[in-house]
Design a protein around this motif. Structure first.
Motif, PDB file in Angstrom:
ATOM      1  N   GLN A 232       0.833  -1.209   0.000  1.00 30.78           N
ATOM      2  CA  GLN A 232       0.000   0.000   0.000  1.00 30.78           C
ATOM      3  C   GLN A 232       0.864   1.254   0.000  1.00 30.78           C
ATOM      4  N   ARG A 233       1.959   1.188   0.715  1.00 26.46           N
ATOM      5  CA  ARG A 233       2.844   2.351   0.814  1.00 26.46           C
ATOM      6  C   ARG A 233       3.694   2.523  -0.438  1.00 26.46           C
ATOM      7  N   LEU A 234       4.101   1.414  -1.061  1.00 26.82           N
ATOM      8  CA  LEU A 234       5.048   1.465  -2.170  1.00 26.82           C
ATOM      9  C   LEU A 234       4.389   1.695  -3.526  1.00 26.82           C
ATOM     10  N   LEU A 235       3.135   1.286  -3.676  1.00 25.57           N
ATOM     11  CA  LEU A 235       2.491   1.377  -4.992  1.00 25.57           C
ATOM     12  C   LEU A 235       1.851   2.741  -5.221  1.00 25.57           C
ATOM     13  N   PRO A 236       1.905   3.251  -6.447  1.00 27.53           N
ATOM     14  CA  PRO A 236       1.247   4.527  -6.766  1.00 27.53           C
ATOM     15  C   PRO A 236      -0.278   4.355  -6.764  1.00 27.53           C
ATOM     16  N   GLU A 237      -0.969   5.465  -6.669  1.00 25.19           N
ATOM     17  CA  GLU A 237      -2.425   5.410  -6.586  1.00 25.19           C
ATOM     18  C   GLU A 237      -3.075   4.879  -7.862  1.00 25.19           C
ATOM     19  N   ASP A 238      -2.388   4.994  -8.995  1.00 28.38           N
ATOM     20  CA  ASP A 238      -3.006   4.578 -10.259  1.00 28.38           C
ATOM     21  C   ASP A 238      -2.720   3.114 -10.607  1.00 28.38           C
ATOM     22  N   CYS A 265       8.728  -3.913  -6.333  1.00 30.81           N
ATOM     23  CA  CYS A 265       7.836  -2.853  -6.809  1.00 30.81           C
ATOM     24  C   CYS A 265       8.528  -1.970  -7.844  1.00 30.81           C
ATOM     25  N   VAL A 266       9.786  -1.654  -7.602  1.00 26.64           N
ATOM     26  CA  VAL A 266      10.538  -0.848  -8.575  1.00 26.64           C
ATOM     27  C   VAL A 266      10.597  -1.566  -9.916  1.00 26.64           C
ATOM     28  N   GLU A 267      10.885  -2.872  -9.873  1.00 27.69           N
ATOM     29  CA  GLU A 267      10.973  -3.664 -11.098  1.00 27.69           C
ATOM     30  C   GLU A 267       9.634  -3.721 -11.814  1.00 27.69           C
ATOM     31  N   THR A 276      -0.715   3.385 -18.772  1.00 25.34           N
ATOM     32  CA  THR A 276      -1.285   2.221 -18.093  1.00 25.34           C
ATOM     33  C   THR A 276      -0.624   2.083 -16.727  1.00 25.34           C
ATOM     34  N   GLY A 277      -1.396   1.607 -15.760  1.00 19.12           N
ATOM     35  CA  GLY A 277      -0.855   1.398 -14.427  1.00 19.12           C
ATOM     36  C   GLY A 277      -0.283   0.001 -14.286  1.00 19.12           C
ATOM     37  N   VAL A 278       0.404  -0.223 -13.178  1.00 16.49           N
ATOM     38  CA  VAL A 278       1.001  -1.524 -12.942  1.00 16.49           C
ATOM     39  C   VAL A 278      -0.089  -2.548 -12.651  1.00 16.49           C
ATOM     40  N   THR A 279       0.066  -3.744 -13.190  1.00 17.31           N
ATOM     41  CA  THR A 279      -0.920  -4.807 -13.032  1.00 17.31           C
ATOM     42  C   THR A 279      -0.279  -6.027 -12.373  1.00 17.31           C
ATOM     43  N   MET A 280      -1.125  -7.018 -12.098  1.00 25.56           N
ATOM     44  CA  MET A 280      -0.627  -8.253 -11.505  1.00 25.56           C
ATOM     45  C   MET A 280       0.323  -8.961 -12.468  1.00 25.56           C
ATOM     46  N   GLU A 281       0.066  -8.839 -13.740  1.00 22.70           N
ATOM     47  CA  GLU A 281       0.929  -9.469 -14.734  1.00 22.70           C
ATOM     48  C   GLU A 281       2.340  -8.883 -14.686  1.00 22.70           C
ATOM     49  N   HIS A 282       2.409  -7.583 -14.471  1.00 26.93           N
ATOM     50  CA  HIS A 282       3.722  -6.952 -14.332  1.00 26.93           C
ATOM     51  C   HIS A 282       4.463  -7.499 -13.118  1.00 26.93           C
TER      52      HIS A 282
END
Length: 313
Positions: A232-238, A265-267, A276-282
């Motif tokens: 929650q802290r590391l991921l962006p809101e989008d 998370c950085v990777e 596009t935002g980060v997804t589970m696939e990423h």
């Protein structure tokens, strides 16, 4: 500027300093310590950055509470001080669990100054003295501050049972001498010094050294609830993870340290295409590249050592 000119300049600047934190440089504690070394220790090994706070550290509630009880409260409430208060604390556990942040947060809590020692510092070769002399200088300069924490990082590299050269053995002996002097230092009026050793290989610290660290606290990997809070802290809101994705991510990152979760998370955040935002696939792709460095057998070893030392939970 040549090396000789630099040394001359340092000596000139050292001659202009008359006190360290109100302590006269004529004080007997500085006898036999080169003035340039004394000033470099003060200027280079005293931590001057922004200190973490307990709020910055996700989880580790039992470790934090224990440190508050044995360190913070006696400092803030002098009537709680006791001769049996710990003078040396060992923080051990897997890499990347936040031991250095704990040192900073504790210092922040009690308004303490931090001086740092590590094997890398002792063996850097640019101090103009041997490691044992540097160790003594650190403790004498640190004693000008109260409260003060001397943080010895990678303790197993300095206080190992298998040191293979005379220089390393002298460093270990000098550090033991300084640890043994803490009782006398802390009995002096208004003086308070704590040594915190940190290591991810406590089994390599010699038994005689371990005895000096009466409090040995295990800093474990983050639990599932803590991993959830970290994401929650590391991921962006989008981000484009739903609650099911979040629960799966927490589950499959069991065994990851805080540092490894940050790297994960950085990777993952480097993979999305524009707009596009980060997804589970990423994250699944990132998990292939970022792997935990500690296995189940090593974790069991840490837990066994925790039981062996003293399980304060």
């Amino acid at each position: 500027m040549s090396e000789q000119q630099q040394q001359q300049q340092q000596r000139k600047e050292s001659s202009l300093r008359t006190h360290i934190n109100g302590v006269s440089l004529d004080d007997q504690r500085f006898r036999g310590i080169d003035p340039v070394l004394r000033d470099r220790v003060h200027d280079e090994l005293m931590y001057t950055g922004t200190k973490s706070s307990w709020e910055h550290i996700v989880g580790l509630d039992q470790v934090k509470q224990h440190l508050k009880e044995i360190i913070t409260l006696p400092i803030l409430i002098p009537s709680l001080k006791s001769p049996s208060d710990p003078k040396c604390v060992l923080l051990f556990g897997p890499p990347g669990t936040g031991r250095n942040m704990i040192v900073q947060a504790l210092a922040n809590d009690i308004k303490a100054t931090i001086f740092n020692i590590s094997r890398k510092t002792l063996e850097s070769g640019d101090w103009g003295c041997n490691g044992s002399t540097l160790i003594r200088a650190v403790f004498e300069v640190a004693s000008c501050y109260s409260p003060v924490i001397v943080h010895v990082d990678d303790l197993e590299m300095i206080m190992s049972s298998g040191l293979n050269n005379e220089e390393m053995r002298r460093n270990k002996t000098e550090l033991m001498v300084q640890l043994d002097s803490l009782k006398d230092r802390n009995e002096q009026q208004d003086d308070w010094m704590l040594v915190i050793g940190t290591t991810n290989r406590p089994q390599d610290v010699c038994s005689s050294s371990l005895k000096r660290f009466v409090q040995k606290l295990y800093v474990p990997l983050p639990e599932s609830e803590d991993r959830y809070k970290l994401f929650q802290r590391l991921l962006p809101e989008d981000h484009e993870l739903d609650e099911n994705d979040a629960e799966e991510l927490v589950k499959i990152t069991e065994g990851y340290s805080c540092t490894e979760l940050d790297s994960l998370c950085v990777e993952a955040l480097m993979l999305p295409t524009p707009n596009t935002g980060v997804t589970m696939e990423h994250f699944k792709q990132a998990l292939i590249r970022v792997r935990p460095c500690v296995n189940a057998a090593q974790l069991k070893s840490y837990e066994a050592l925790d039981q062996q030392y003293n399980n304060y939970f």
